[in-house]
Design a protein around this motif. Structure first.
Motif, short mmCIF file in Angstrom:
data_model
loop_
_atom_site.label_atom_id
_atom_site.label_comp_id
_atom_site.label_asym_id
_atom_site.label_seq_id
_atom_site.Cartn_x
_atom_site.Cartn_y
_atom_site.Cartn_z
N LEU A 1 39.93 -3.76 -29.87
CA LEU A 1 40.81 -4.55 -29.01
C LEU A 1 41.01 -3.87 -27.66
O LEU A 1 41.02 -4.52 -26.61
CB LEU A 1 42.17 -4.74 -29.69
CG LEU A 1 42.22 -5.72 -30.87
CD1 LEU A 1 43.59 -5.67 -31.53
CD2 LEU A 1 41.90 -7.14 -30.42
N GLY A 2 41.14 -2.55 -27.67
CA GLY A 2 41.34 -1.82 -26.43
C GLY A 2 40.16 -1.91 -25.49
O GLY A 2 40.32 -2.24 -24.31
N VAL A 3 38.95 -1.63 -25.99
CA VAL A 3 37.80 -1.62 -25.09
C VAL A 3 37.43 -3.02 -24.63
O VAL A 3 36.89 -3.20 -23.53
CB VAL A 3 36.57 -0.93 -25.75
CG1 VAL A 3 36.87 0.53 -26.06
CG2 VAL A 3 36.11 -1.67 -27.00
N VAL A 4 37.72 -4.03 -25.44
CA VAL A 4 37.34 -5.40 -25.08
C VAL A 4 38.33 -6.06 -24.13
O VAL A 4 37.94 -6.77 -23.20
CB VAL A 4 37.17 -6.26 -26.35
CG1 VAL A 4 36.98 -7.73 -25.99
CG2 VAL A 4 35.98 -5.77 -27.17
N PHE A 5 39.63 -5.79 -24.32
CA PHE A 5 40.63 -6.55 -23.58
C PHE A 5 41.47 -5.74 -22.59
O PHE A 5 42.23 -6.34 -21.83
CB PHE A 5 41.58 -7.24 -24.58
CG PHE A 5 40.93 -8.31 -25.41
CD1 PHE A 5 40.45 -9.47 -24.83
CD2 PHE A 5 40.76 -8.14 -26.78
CE1 PHE A 5 39.85 -10.46 -25.60
CE2 PHE A 5 40.17 -9.12 -27.57
CZ PHE A 5 39.70 -10.28 -26.97
N GLY B 1 40.22 -0.76 -17.54
CA GLY B 1 40.39 0.64 -17.18
C GLY B 1 40.59 1.59 -18.33
O GLY B 1 40.86 2.79 -18.11
N LEU B 2 40.45 1.12 -19.56
CA LEU B 2 40.70 1.99 -20.72
C LEU B 2 39.77 3.20 -20.74
O LEU B 2 40.16 4.30 -21.12
CB LEU B 2 40.58 1.19 -22.01
CG LEU B 2 40.92 1.97 -23.29
CD1 LEU B 2 42.42 2.23 -23.38
CD2 LEU B 2 40.45 1.22 -24.54
N TRP B 3 38.52 2.96 -20.32
CA TRP B 3 37.53 4.05 -20.41
C TRP B 3 37.88 5.22 -19.49
O TRP B 3 37.42 6.34 -19.69
CB TRP B 3 36.13 3.53 -20.10
CG TRP B 3 35.06 4.34 -20.78
CD1 TRP B 3 34.20 5.21 -20.20
CD2 TRP B 3 34.76 4.35 -22.19
NE1 TRP B 3 33.38 5.77 -21.16
CE2 TRP B 3 33.70 5.26 -22.38
CE3 TRP B 3 35.29 3.68 -23.30
CZ2 TRP B 3 33.15 5.51 -23.63
CZ3 TRP B 3 34.74 3.93 -24.54
CH2 TRP B 3 33.69 4.83 -24.69
#
Length: 399
Positions: free
Chosen positions: A126-130, A133-135
């Motif tokens: 869910l974090g990487v898809v939605f 800037g998470l990366w």
């Protein structure tokens, strides 16, 4: 009035959350293998959005389908997980819980850390898809993720240690009623923890993080394999003498999801070893790793489905009037084979240059995974309607 589970509560209902989380992964693989993501090992929000804005209508439709699938099954996973945690808390105060823990079925409680570990893996998706800037901050998240998985693994070790102490130290395991692979569930739980711990090995650029990931994940994967070997031998011995337990027969397929989880963990570890520790394999390394594991899964499927058909399991517990929480164990093999086939085609066949990506042969090889995914979704919907009625949220009390 809200409906209740129609079978009475047991911890195996955590497999409903696990299955929904697994289906969420199957939709993420659309993005993983069909959306370009230069610079990192998984596609992130920016990669997916760029592909959606710049590519063809077919690609846009694929991305929308993936978004919808991930969102839908993440919601079902979280709803089922919350319901199970609330219901388990109430169930602990009933005589049924004491009876469960005083029998072979006490190992069913390992479905709790199994579903929790799946939920953490789902949260990463869910974090990487939605999340934009998470990366940019992911290196700070990897240690937190490993601590979380370690906590779940420690919880699982405590539960399993208590079960073994109770059964082996006091009453012993009833081998006559151990005529299934239900005792292999703890191995699956520890493998799920292991694959989560292996993620930083494949994704982190910090060598220390990779090394810790390799060490911790190796412990839980090896623990899972040892438990699986011992319990499957025990279960097979009991089945040879007493026949397979009809209600627990879906556990005969448990090696399929176990091998998929182990395969992904080994792929993640091999990536970390290659990038950071100069352990190099050839272009066909993934092919040679995945091929025997896929073959073992297909052998397991032949064995398990033969027994299920002989016992008329599908006519009794899927399309017929009888209900069993163990039916949710059938979701895991469908999800696992879908995932393994996607990895085998993309990491194995394409990676070894056996076939060309997006060619006609490629889509023919991918078709079985897509068809199996659809069949598994249909199974989940049927089981949910059968056990909880009309797709409505069950009441969170033990029954």
């Amino acid at each position: 009035m809200q409906p209740r589970s129609r079978t009475g509560y047991v911890p195996l209902y955590f497999l409903a959350a696990l299955g929904a989380g697994g289906l969420m992964v199957t939709f993420f693989l659309y993005l993983m293998f069909w959306v370009p993501h230069p610079g990192q090992t998984v596609p992130v929000f920016e990669d997916i959005l760029a592909a959606f804005l710049a590519d063809t209508p077919l690609t846009k439709a694929m991305i929308v389908t993936a978004w919808a699938g991930i969102a839908t099954f993440s919601f079902l996973m979280l709803r089922s997980l919350v319901w199970n945690l609330r219901t388990l808390a109430a169930f602990r105060a009933t005589p049924g819980f004491n009876a469960l823990m005083g029998s072979n079925a006490g190992s069913q409680l390992m479905a709790v850390p199994l579903a929790l570990a799946m939920a953490v893996n789902g949260g990463f998706i869910l974090g990487v898809v939605f999340v934009p800037g998470l990366w940019n901050v992911v290196e700070y998240l990897f240690p937190l993720a490993m601590v979380t998985f370690l906590a779940i693994g420690g919880y699982g070790l405590r539960l399993y240690g208590r079960f073994l102490a109770e059964r082996i130290g006091k009453g012993g395991i009833d081998c006559a009623s151990n005529n299934s692979f239900s005792q292999t569930l703890p191995a699956f739980a520890f493998a799920m923890v292991g694959v989560g711990l292996a993620a930083p090995a494949a994704m982190s650029v910090v060598k220390a993080t990779v090394a810790v990931s390799l060490m911790l994940s190796s412990f839980f994967i090896l623990l899972a394999l040892v438990i699986a070997l011992v319990t499957m031998i025990m279960g097979l011995r009991a089945m040879m003498e007493h026949g397979a337990n009809p209600e627990a027969a879906p556990t005969l397929l448990i090696a399929i999801p176990l091998l998929t989880v182990v395969a992904i963990a080994w792929l993640r570890q091999s990536h970390g070893l290659h990038v950071h520790l100069d352990v190099h394999g050839g272009p066909a390394a993934s092919f040679t790793l995945l091929l025997p594991l896929l073959a073992l899964q297909l052998i397991t499927a032949l064995f398990g489905l033969t027994v299920l058909r002989a016992q008329g399991y599908f006519a009794r517990f899927i399309s017929g009037p009888e209900r069993s929480p163990a039916s949710y164990a059938l979701v895991c093999p469908g999800v696992a084979l879908t995932v393994m086939l996607q990895f085998f085609v993309n990491k194995g066949l394409v990676g070894a240059s056996v076939i060309e990506k997006f060619s006609a042969v490629y889509w023919a090889a991918t078709a079985p995974a897509l068809l199996l995914q659809v069949a598994t979704i249909a199974l989940v919907l049927k089981l949910h309607a059968k056990h909880f009625g009309g797709g409505r949220t069950p009441v969170a009390v033990a029954v």
